[in-house]
Design a protein around this motif. Sequence first.
Motif, PDB file in Angstrom:
ATOM      1  N   GLU A 168      36.806  36.518  44.222  1.00  0.00           N
ATOM      2  CA  GLU A 168      37.373  37.293  44.133  1.00  0.00           C
ATOM      3  C   GLU A 168      37.125  38.717  44.109  1.00  0.00           C
ATOM      4  O   GLU A 168      38.207  39.865  44.421  1.00  0.00           O
ATOM      5  CB  GLU A 168      37.679  37.085  42.167  1.00  0.00           C
ATOM      6  N   LYS A 171      37.881  39.438  47.616  1.00  0.00           N
ATOM      7  CA  LYS A 171      39.394  39.635  48.009  1.00  0.00           C
ATOM      8  C   LYS A 171      39.299  40.892  47.675  1.00  0.00           C
ATOM      9  O   LYS A 171      40.281  41.873  48.127  1.00  0.00           O
ATOM     10  CB  LYS A 171      39.525  38.846  47.694  1.00  0.00           C
ATOM     11  N   ASN A 172      39.084  41.993  46.708  1.00  0.00           N
ATOM     12  CA  ASN A 172      39.784  42.802  45.610  1.00  0.00           C
ATOM     13  C   ASN A 172      38.986  43.998  46.339  1.00  0.00           C
ATOM     14  O   ASN A 172      39.583  45.185  45.915  1.00  0.00           O
ATOM     15  CB  ASN A 172      39.124  42.876  43.943  1.00  0.00           C
TER      16      ASN A 172
END
Length: 173
Positions: A168, A171-172
């Motif tokens: 996560e 991805k960010n």
Amino acid sequence: MKKLTLASTILAALSLSACSASNSLAKIDSDFGSLDNDNDGYISKVEADDDAIWDHFSNIDTNMDEQISRTEFNAYMQLNTGKVATDSEVSESAFKAEIAKFDPIENDFKSLDNDKNGYVSIEEADDDDIANHFGYMDSNKDKRISRTEFVNYISKYGSDVAEDDALEMVKNS
């Protein structure tokens, strides 16, 4: 002319003896992880002393810092495929099989950087899920992992090495 012939003969003899010496080196029968006994991402001379890698140590340690990084090890194995190791020991599939054995990275960089100095040290990594990944992540070999190194590693290998918060976070980014 005789001097040239004599010099050529001597050079040929030296070349043949050098070739035969390299052919007599023991094959490296261990992977990097099993040679890196202290899991710091490097094979020291002490760690290499009792293994077949000892005969190869000076050839593998290209930067002559008296330790072998994963990068140096992999480059040597790739360069000498079939001579000091089998093809499967240096292929990408073998690498992926090796990292697949590691616990996946679950935490994001911020939670791994316990002292909040912008790096994950060997000590910080030792008790976490990145301990086995450390040597692969430490691309500049400064014995600490920056946020960039962390993100680059997970970006490159994705779910093969990471899950949850780590994926996560990348991805960010």
